[in-house]
Design an enzyme around this catalytic site. Sequence first.
Site, short mmCIF file in Angstrom:
data_model
loop_
_atom_site.label_atom_id
_atom_site.label_comp_id
_atom_site.label_asym_id
_atom_site.label_seq_id
_atom_site.Cartn_x
_atom_site.Cartn_y
_atom_site.Cartn_z
N CYS A 1 -88.40 48.69 39.69
CA CYS A 1 -89.77 48.66 40.18
C CYS A 1 -90.35 50.07 40.25
O CYS A 1 -91.52 50.29 39.95
CB CYS A 1 -89.82 48.02 41.57
SG CYS A 1 -88.81 46.56 41.74
N CYS B 1 -86.37 48.19 44.01
CA CYS B 1 -85.20 48.58 43.23
C CYS B 1 -85.62 49.59 42.15
O CYS B 1 -86.81 49.75 41.89
CB CYS B 1 -84.54 47.35 42.60
SG CYS B 1 -85.59 46.47 41.45
#
Lengths: 330, 83
Positions: free
Chosen positions: B13, B10
């Site tokens: 990250c 996502c």
Amino acid sequence: MNVLYDAILKMTWLSDGIAWILTQFGLQMDQPLVISLHYFIYDTIKIFILLSVLIYTISYIQSYFPPERTRKILGRFNGFFARILAALLGTITPFCSCSSIPLFIGFTKAGLNVGVTFSFLISSPLVDLASVFLLMSVFNPKVAIAYVSVGLLLAVIGGTLISWLKMERYVEPFVLKGGVTELEEEKMTHKDRHNFSKDQVMDIVRKVWIYILVGVLIGALIHDWIPASWIQAVLGEDKWYSVPLAVLVGVPMYADIFGTLPIAEALVSQGVGLGTVLAFMMAVTTLSLPSIILLKKVVKKELLILFVVYCTIGIMIIGYVFNAIQGILI
Amino acid sequence: MIIKILGSGCPNCLRLEENTRTALKNLGIEAEIIKVKDYNEISQYGIMRTPGVVIDEKVVSYGKVLNVQEVMALLNKPGHIRL
């Protein structure tokens, strides 16, 4: 009390202020386009102010309840009470949607009943503390309280159903294997909590601003440009199929509750039933294609189907009930 | 040094990975960065909030997108947990 409510949650001063500025530019407040412009500016600013203040305050409270602590608290209880507690903690435990799977695994590995975990997973996106205050602002406190109550009920009953049907059979085996690695919990100072809350505000604003703009824009269109008769023809209170339609449209959609609120408000002002609108909001926040695809990685299709069907039917029932009691609430 | 970034991929990250690379460059440290996207593997580190950072098999941060300074502090002081 009403003065405070109008000033803080409704922000009538902001509405007046923007109207005043627009007239200073020589715009007439009775022109349809100017009314829409006013609505767009007012609603956008209002939601961003509320959002920032609320997320900050709530994150500060949330910093005392990280999922690690929630897991520990829930581990001490069993059965129905554990599910009620899970639904309640779901409203204050912070986690972003991309963390829902690690959280599911973490809870399950710790030996929490799948029903308890699902009560948590249903209530967490549905009954966000921030959404409660926004509902107060957009509608009124009665609607907000009713929304929270049925949201928690949906979460508790869902968890109970999953537990009764012994759905833990349908959790992927790797989730159940292995124990829990307890990580050391860092002591947070007030400054840490302040930084955490500030980060949360920035993070959420960065994530949802586009949903809010689009939501307010659609809201403005519904408010002033699409004839109410058209909307009522499809979604009117007298149409029995309005609730299922709202849910079916809402389920695959992925949006934030903050983006759906302006649309909800506009729809209600155009004569759409409150239940229909709330059902739409609940469908958007609880179920979405991305979250269903993620969940598929940790549970088998039997449990996944039960979860989706239960939420869909539950939300529809809530929609019909709210449409029936709308007169008492608004 | 092996640094693992735990997370499904996502945006959070990805930002964390970028900050980690910058921090390594700033400090002039050579390290291998491995992205761990598999939930089974992520869960074995015991974290419930992504993104997580693992330095030489020790979880040093989770549930937070560390900025460049914070990653640099971690690299200078291994073993310290930051939430």
